[in-house]
Design a protein around this motif. Structure first.
Motif, short mmCIF file in Angstrom:
data_model
loop_
_atom_site.label_atom_id
_atom_site.label_comp_id
_atom_site.label_asym_id
_atom_site.label_seq_id
_atom_site.Cartn_x
_atom_site.Cartn_y
_atom_site.Cartn_z
N TYR A 47 89.67 74.01 16.15
CA TYR A 47 90.49 74.02 14.94
C TYR A 47 91.92 73.58 15.28
CZ TYR A 47 93.22 75.74 11.02
OH TYR A 47 94.10 75.83 9.98
N LEU A 48 92.46 74.11 16.38
CA LEU A 48 93.81 73.70 16.79
C LEU A 48 93.85 72.21 17.12
CD1 LEU A 48 95.07 76.63 19.03
CD2 LEU A 48 95.75 76.07 16.69
N LEU A 49 92.84 71.72 17.78
CA LEU A 49 92.77 70.28 18.08
C LEU A 49 92.73 69.46 16.80
CD1 LEU A 49 92.46 67.97 20.14
CD2 LEU A 49 89.99 68.30 19.92
N ASP A 50 91.94 69.88 15.83
CA ASP A 50 91.84 69.18 14.56
C ASP A 50 93.19 69.15 13.84
OD1 ASP A 50 90.45 67.94 12.31
OD2 ASP A 50 90.78 69.87 11.31
N ARG A 51 93.88 70.28 13.83
CA ARG A 51 95.19 70.35 13.16
C ARG A 51 96.24 69.51 13.88
NH1 ARG A 51 94.99 70.84 8.40
NH2 ARG A 51 93.04 69.92 8.96
N SER A 52 96.12 69.36 15.18
CA SER A 52 97.14 68.64 15.93
C SER A 52 96.99 67.12 15.84
CB SER A 52 97.11 69.05 17.40
OG SER A 52 95.94 68.57 18.02
N LEU A 53 95.87 66.63 15.34
CA LEU A 53 95.62 65.19 15.34
C LEU A 53 96.10 64.47 14.09
CD1 LEU A 53 92.09 65.08 16.97
CD2 LEU A 53 94.31 64.60 18.02
N SER A 54 96.44 65.19 13.04
CA SER A 54 96.93 64.52 11.83
C SER A 54 98.37 64.93 11.57
CB SER A 54 96.05 64.89 10.63
OG SER A 54 96.17 66.26 10.35
N GLN A 55 99.10 64.04 10.91
CA GLN A 55 100.51 64.33 10.65
C GLN A 55 100.67 65.49 9.68
OE1 GLN A 55 102.33 60.68 9.35
NE2 GLN A 55 103.15 60.30 11.41
N GLU A 56 99.86 65.56 8.66
CA GLU A 56 99.99 66.65 7.69
C GLU A 56 99.52 67.99 8.25
OE1 GLU A 56 96.44 64.14 7.08
OE2 GLU A 56 98.54 63.68 6.73
N GLY A 57 98.59 67.96 9.18
CA GLY A 57 98.09 69.20 9.77
C GLY A 57 98.91 69.69 10.94
N PHE A 58 99.79 68.83 11.45
CA PHE A 58 100.57 69.21 12.63
C PHE A 58 101.53 70.35 12.35
CE2 PHE A 58 103.78 68.67 15.99
CZ PHE A 58 102.93 68.70 17.08
N ALA A 59 102.02 70.45 11.13
CA ALA A 59 102.90 71.58 10.77
C ALA A 59 102.12 72.89 10.85
CB ALA A 59 103.46 71.38 9.37
N THR A 60 100.87 72.87 10.43
CA THR A 60 100.01 74.05 10.55
C THR A 60 99.79 74.39 12.01
OG1 THR A 60 98.88 73.37 8.53
CG2 THR A 60 97.81 75.05 9.87
N PHE A 61 99.54 73.37 12.82
CA PHE A 61 99.36 73.56 14.25
C PHE A 61 100.59 74.21 14.88
CE2 PHE A 61 100.23 71.82 18.50
CZ PHE A 61 99.16 72.34 19.20
N GLU A 62 101.77 73.68 14.56
CA GLU A 62 103.01 74.24 15.11
C GLU A 62 103.22 75.68 14.67
OE1 GLU A 62 105.92 71.34 13.84
OE2 GLU A 62 106.22 70.75 15.94
N ALA A 63 102.88 75.99 13.41
CA ALA A 63 103.05 77.35 12.92
C ALA A 63 102.11 78.32 13.64
CB ALA A 63 102.80 77.40 11.41
#
Length: 128
Positions: A47-63
């Motif tokens: 899930y973290l990998l998936d969130r880190s691969l897109s620009q819109e999901g990267f904010a979720t990853f950082e949070a």
């Protein structure tokens, strides 16, 4: 003449807190525990990998990664990976009949624990 053998009575309850496991046994159990932990937390890592691969999901990853509890979980996973890797190399050497003597088994177990903890501290501090 018949021989009478005196048998020691078997314990009714297993006193787990009185068992002293040798260091190679502890490393073996930690190898299994770390492998199980890595397997069980694989969906979280994916899930973290998936969130880190897109620009819109990267904010979720950082949070998520910025949260202290998530950092502790990730450091635990880092230790699990490093311990599983180091112990796996040790077990491959044992499969090749290297280090089977008691003293060698104890020293390689100690090395596995020390190396995995030191690498976890070094990489964990660098990534924190």
């Amino acid at each position: 003449m018949s021989e009478v053998t005196v048998r020691k009575p078997r314990p009714k309850h297993l006193a787990v807190h009185e068992i002293r496991l040798p260091l190679p046994g502890i490393v073996s159990i930690l190898h299994r525990v770390s492998g199980a932990g890595l397997f069980l937390l694989l969906p979280f890592l994916l899930y973290l990998l998936d969130r880190s691969l897109s620009q819109e999901g990267f904010a979720t990853f950082e949070a998520i990664v910025g949260h202290p509890l998530a950092k502790l979980i990730l450091i635990g996973l880092l230790w699990a990976f490093l311990h599983h890797f180091c112990a796996g190399i040790r077990f491959l050497a044992l499969d090749l009949h290297k280090g089977l003597e008691l003293q060698a088994a104890r020293s390689t177990s100690r090395i596995v624990l020390i190396v995995s903890i030191v690498l976890t501290v070094i990489i964990g501090v660098a990534l924190w």
